[in-house]
Scaffold this motif. Structure first.
Motif, short mmCIF file in Angstrom:
data_model
loop_
_atom_site.label_atom_id
_atom_site.label_comp_id
_atom_site.label_asym_id
_atom_site.label_seq_id
_atom_site.Cartn_x
_atom_site.Cartn_y
_atom_site.Cartn_z
N ASP A 1 0.82 -1.22 0.00
CA ASP A 1 0.00 0.00 0.00
C ASP A 1 0.85 1.26 0.00
O ASP A 1 0.31 2.37 -0.02
N ILE A 2 2.15 1.09 0.13
CA ILE A 2 3.05 2.22 0.34
C ILE A 2 4.05 2.30 -0.81
O ILE A 2 4.49 1.27 -1.31
N PHE A 3 4.41 3.52 -1.21
CA PHE A 3 5.53 3.65 -2.14
C PHE A 3 6.32 4.90 -1.79
O PHE A 3 5.85 5.77 -1.04
N VAL A 4 7.54 4.94 -2.31
CA VAL A 4 8.42 6.06 -2.00
C VAL A 4 8.73 6.79 -3.30
O VAL A 4 9.05 6.16 -4.32
N GLU A 5 8.59 8.11 -3.27
CA GLU A 5 8.91 8.91 -4.45
C GLU A 5 9.71 10.12 -3.98
O GLU A 5 9.28 10.82 -3.06
N HIS A 6 10.85 10.32 -4.59
CA HIS A 6 11.75 11.41 -4.20
C HIS A 6 11.97 11.44 -2.69
O HIS A 6 11.94 12.50 -2.06
N ASP A 7 12.17 10.28 -2.12
CA ASP A 7 12.45 10.12 -0.68
C ASP A 7 11.31 10.56 0.23
O ASP A 7 11.54 10.85 1.41
N PHE A 8 10.14 10.62 -0.31
CA PHE A 8 8.97 10.82 0.55
C PHE A 8 8.08 9.58 0.43
O PHE A 8 8.07 8.91 -0.62
N VAL A 9 7.36 9.29 1.50
CA VAL A 9 6.57 8.06 1.54
C VAL A 9 5.09 8.40 1.34
O VAL A 9 4.58 9.35 1.94
N TYR A 10 4.44 7.60 0.51
CA TYR A 10 3.02 7.82 0.22
C TYR A 10 2.25 6.52 0.36
O TYR A 10 2.79 5.44 0.12
N MET A 11 0.97 6.64 0.72
CA MET A 11 0.11 5.45 0.67
C MET A 11 -0.91 5.63 -0.45
O MET A 11 -1.29 6.75 -0.78
N LYS A 12 -1.32 4.49 -1.00
CA LYS A 12 -2.22 4.52 -2.15
C LYS A 12 -3.66 4.50 -1.65
O LYS A 12 -4.13 3.48 -1.15
N THR A 13 -4.33 5.61 -1.76
CA THR A 13 -5.72 5.67 -1.27
C THR A 13 -6.69 5.74 -2.45
O THR A 13 -6.26 5.88 -3.61
N ILE A 14 -7.96 5.71 -2.15
CA ILE A 14 -8.96 5.78 -3.22
C ILE A 14 -8.97 7.17 -3.86
O ILE A 14 -9.53 7.35 -4.92
N SER A 15 -8.35 8.15 -3.19
CA SER A 15 -8.29 9.48 -3.79
C SER A 15 -6.89 9.81 -4.29
O SER A 15 -6.54 10.98 -4.42
N GLY A 16 -6.06 8.78 -4.48
CA GLY A 16 -4.71 9.01 -4.96
C GLY A 16 -3.69 8.95 -3.82
O GLY A 16 -4.03 8.60 -2.70
N PRO A 17 -2.42 9.31 -4.10
CA PRO A 17 -1.37 9.17 -3.08
C PRO A 17 -1.56 10.15 -1.92
O PRO A 17 -1.96 11.30 -2.13
N GLN A 18 -1.27 9.68 -0.72
CA GLN A 18 -1.33 10.55 0.47
C GLN A 18 -0.04 10.34 1.27
O GLN A 18 0.37 9.20 1.52
N LYS A 19 0.59 11.46 1.64
CA LYS A 19 1.91 11.37 2.29
C LYS A 19 1.78 10.73 3.67
O LYS A 19 0.82 10.95 4.39
N VAL A 20 2.80 9.94 4.00
CA VAL A 20 2.86 9.28 5.31
C VAL A 20 4.05 9.83 6.07
O VAL A 20 5.15 9.97 5.52
N ASP A 21 3.85 10.17 7.35
CA ASP A 21 4.92 10.81 8.11
C ASP A 21 5.53 9.93 9.20
O ASP A 21 6.71 10.01 9.48
N VAL A 22 4.67 9.14 9.83
CA VAL A 22 5.17 8.29 10.92
C VAL A 22 4.63 6.87 10.70
O VAL A 22 3.44 6.70 10.47
N ILE A 23 5.53 5.91 10.75
CA ILE A 23 5.11 4.52 10.53
C ILE A 23 5.43 3.69 11.77
O ILE A 23 6.59 3.55 12.15
N TYR A 24 4.38 3.20 12.42
CA TYR A 24 4.60 2.23 13.48
C TYR A 24 4.71 0.89 12.77
O TYR A 24 3.73 0.34 12.29
#
Lengths: 313, 486
Positions: free
Chosen positions: B261-284
């Motif tokens: 569900d997650i991908f990294v682009e230009h060293d930022f992390v995003y999750m794939k949502t129904i409305s497109g990519p959304q940035k992720v800041d903290v991952i437990y």
């Protein structure tokens, strides 16, 4: 919401709905055939084939069907992808992977449902459990619908589940219409007898719409009133029209475009809704078989577009 | 036993070799348990069996299960739950809480040092070879400053009460300690089954864990982020702790994601949502270090996210716990905890360590090999109770086998005296009665930027087989609700 999880929720809704329709079809057809008014409708082979065709697309022609086998295959055979037990298993698997998004109450009900089906005694089912099992399956699904409606925020999560439920419902209704349409033909051939066949009553009962139909038309069901009621009546909660209205309503929670693109799910759904709204049963009556095929294609395309637009992860 | 013994406890065989949490040396019920004992004694054995069945069904229906991997199949099992709670007095808890916080803070400073200046090694307090030979030390973490300066945001500390009545730390778990969801489920299950008993005791709540965990996650947000998007990452539905992962996400109201569900682009992390990519800041993350990022660690890992570690290095995402924490919860490092605490905090350890023999040291190895029947042998880098040998339970042939294994890889093993875990009255289905069973306690400590929290409760794990000392769920252990009194 994650696209993958949305996909799981969509299919959770679909499989819950599918399990219910198969269970009720099994129940109503089997028991109504026992004292059906004519020999054809009482024929075991006709009933078994009808039940199997409704659940599975690939029933071989001209093969003698074994009653115990057919009932077991449809209900509890884990080797059959169309069986109720597999529908419930998949619904629960989908719920598992969206467990953080759905309510504890909903998950617990799905889990109970799963354990009920999983632990159902196969021998008991084969000998005397058909009624008990199918009635309980339909009741479990009714509880699930209540939990979905009553314990989830009516937001995107809810909209996705409801899209799955309604697309599956309309698909199953059309499949049931198709199966009973063929049964009525086999039982009565063409002409007036066909139009007044007892199979229309069975059809309405298969989708829990008999009482509503009687109340609406105040006369015994005929081919015309049954098809009109189940396809076009927006107030019948089991009609294709009603489901499409709900699909249109829920897609608007996901798509905020006032003027959706022509290749979008929202556009296709809106267009179909408008077409059905102004369709009359008389325009369908002469070509029911073609219309059924058209409806199934259209519902399939709706699901495809929803999956492509929202779940393509 | 005194004559006042009630029927439900009538077959309770007290064993004075062990510290009994409920009965004193003379067999009298301890003051703290008296009311509870009387309340439970009001139930017949049959009533209790019914309550027990209901509690089990409740866990099963709620899907509070874990999976055990057998040779051929995966089984879905309930984590056995015992309806008789463990009570911890306020002053006793205060001691535990200070002790586990002290250890967590010291371990955090230790990790910072190991991945930066390595002063503790340079000064010879912790031997270099212990670190350099550890499979859990990650070279990639050298010089990285984790957001908020925190490595072990979540620590699970395993404690036992020895026959001397004192608590000892058995191990620190600072990779992905699990079990906290069961703490909360146990409380819920006990409330449902025996709500009346809560009227007689003032126990601290345990349901505030989720909100505190979320605050901890948000406290270590990357620089420049106002409202961090926190997620929990799980290996997936087939992981044995999946229930816990979904529970944690739900209790915090955050997304439960998988690697796909997650991908990294230009060293930022995003999750794939129904409305497109959304940035992720903290991952437990509930995925082990080596599976986090196939580009950096195991190349064949399908659980992780390509490029995740690079985003972490750049400070664009925070991973909780930080990668590389495993080096400090290694059972060999454990033996240096008193020195580590003294070095970084200039304090004496509040909680005792169990004396440990390092098989990597020739003289200690010699002692271990000569005294296996008196020792517990543990692999330094295994979790879940796997690979543990308890000397006095082994046959002569098994002892010889263990000797060979240890000699082949001395660094991989430590040995400790067989500790007498305390016992607690536990309902045993087979005999339909209460019997003493060994218990431990896992506490949960959270560290964030300028925030700390210890869950007032914990997971009391029970070894359900008579005489067994291994309490892990994967080894047939159960658990109890744990009340910390106000």
């Amino acid at each position: 919401m994650l696209a993958r999880v949305a996909n799981n929720l969509f299919w959770m809704g679909r499989y819950i709905e599918r399990a219910e329709h198969i269970a009720r079809y099994l129940n109503v057809n089997y028991f109504s055939s026992l004292d059906a008014p004519n020999e054809q409708s009482q024929s075991r082979q006709l009933v078994l084939r009808s039940m199997l065709c409704m659940a599975d697309d690939t029933v071989p022609e001209n093969v003698e069907l074994n009653e115990e086998e057919v009932l077991y295959d449809i209900a509890l055979n884990t080797d059959k992808s169309f069986s109720i037990i597999n529908c419930v298993k998949i619904a629960r698997e989908n719920a598992n992977s969206a467990r953080d998004l759905i309510s504890t109450e909903l998950y617990e009900s799905i889990n109970k449902f799963y354990h009920y089906v999983l632990n159902y005694d196969v021998d008991y089912f084969k000998n005397k459990g058909l009624y008990d099992f199918t009635v309980n399956v339909t009741e479990f699904t009714a509880i699930l619908r209540g939990k979905i409606r009553g314990t989830l925020l009516h937001d995107k999560v809810y909209a996705i589940i409801m899209l799955g439920i309604n697309i599956e419902r309309s698909t199953q209704i059309v499949r049931i219409i198709h199966a009973k349409f063929l049964d009525a033909k086999k039982a009565k051939g063409n002409g007036e007898q066909f139009k007044q066949s007892s199979e229309w009553t069975t059809l309405l009962k298969c989708v829990e719409s008999y009482d509503m139909n009687r109340r609406h038309y105040r006369q015994p069901p005929t081919k015309l009133t049954t098809l009109e009621f189940l396809i076009l009546n927006p107030f019948c909660p089991r009609s294709v029209m009603n489901s499409i209205n709900q699909v249109a309503n829920h897609i608007n929670t996901l798509s905020t475009d006032k003027y959706p693109a022509k290749d979008s799910a929202a556009y296709l759904i809106g267009k179909t809704q408008a077409e059905y709204k102004f369709k009359s049963i008389e325009s369908i009556e002469g070509e029911v078989a073609d219309f059924i095929e058209e409806m199934l294609d259209c519902l399939w395309l709706m699901a495809q577009k929803i999956e492509k637009e929202y779940f393509n992860y | 036993m005194p004559e006042t013994q009630h029927p439900i406890f009538s077959s309770y065989q007290k064993d004075n070799r062990f510290y009994d949490e409920i009965f004193d040396q003379e067999g009298n019920v301890k003051e703290m348990y008296k009311t509870l004992f009387d309340l439970y004694s009001g139930h017949s054995v049959q009533d209790f069996a019914k309550l027990n069945d209901k509690a089990k069904a409740s866990f099963f229906n709620q899907g509070i299960t874990f999976q055990v991997y057998g040779e051929q199949e995966i089984k879905e099992k309930i984590f056995p739950f015992d309806l008789f709670p463990r009570i911890i007095a306020p002053e006793e808890w205060e001691h535990i809480e200070r002790g586990v916080l002290q250890r967590s803070k010291a371990l955090n400073l230790f990790l910072w040092d190991l991945y930066h200046d390595k002063k503790i090694i340079k000064q010879g307090i912790v031997p270099l070879d212990l670190i350099s030979s550890s499979v859990n030390f990650l070279d990639q973490m050298n010089g990285i400053d984790p957001p908020g300066g925190i490595y072990n945001h979540i620590s699970g500390t395993d404690l036992i009460k020895h026959s001397d009545g004192n608590y000892y730390v058995l191990e620190d778990n600072i990779r992905c300690p699990s079990g906290v969801s069961y703490v909360i489920c146990n409380r819920t299950a006990l409330k449902r089954a025996l709500f009346g008993v809560f009227n007689h005791y003032q126990a601290h709540t345990v349901t505030d864990y989720g909100e505190n965990l979320l605050q901890i996650l948000e406290s270590v947000k990357p620089n420049g982020v106002d409202e961090p998007n926190c997620v929990v990452i799980t290996p997936g539905v087939y992981n044995s702790a999946y229930y816990e992962h979904s529970y944690l996400a739900k209790s915090m109201g955050v997304e439960l994601v998988e690697g796909r569900d997650i991908f990294v682009e230009h060293d930022f992390v995003y999750m794939k949502t129904i409305s497109g990519p959304q940035k992720v800041d903290v991952i437990y993350r509930r995925i082990d270090d080596l599976f986090l990022d196939p580009l950096e660690f195991k190349p064949d890992s399908s659980l992780g996210v390509p490029g995740l570690f690079s985003a972490y290095k750049k400070g664009n995402v925070c991973l909780v716990n930080a990668p590389g924490t495993g080096v400090a919860d290694d059972k060999a490092i454990y033996t240096y905890m008193p020195e580590i605490i003294k070095y970084y905090l200039d304090e004496e350890p509040i909680l005792n360590n169990v004396h440990t023999y390092h098989c990597s040291r020739p003289d200690e190895l010699k002692y271990v090999l000569e005294n296996i029947d008196k020792l517990v042998i543990k692999p330094v880098d295994e979790a879940g109770g796997y690979g543990i040998s308890i000397g006095n339970k082994l046959t002569k042939e098994e002892i010889e086998k263990v000797k060979v294994t240890i000699q082949a890889h001395p660094r991989k093993y430590i040995a400790q005296p067989i500790m007498s875990l305390s016992v607690h009255a536990t309902y045993i289905e087979e005999t339909n009665s209460f019997e003493p069973r060994h218990v431990d306690l896992r506490t949960f400590t959270l560290l964030g930027k300028d925030k700390e929290f210890v869950l007032k409760g914990g997971l009391t794990r029970v070894a359900l087989q008579r005489g067994n000392l291994i309490v892990n769920s994967s080894q047939g252990g159960g658990s109890k609700d744990t009340w910390v009194l106000k």
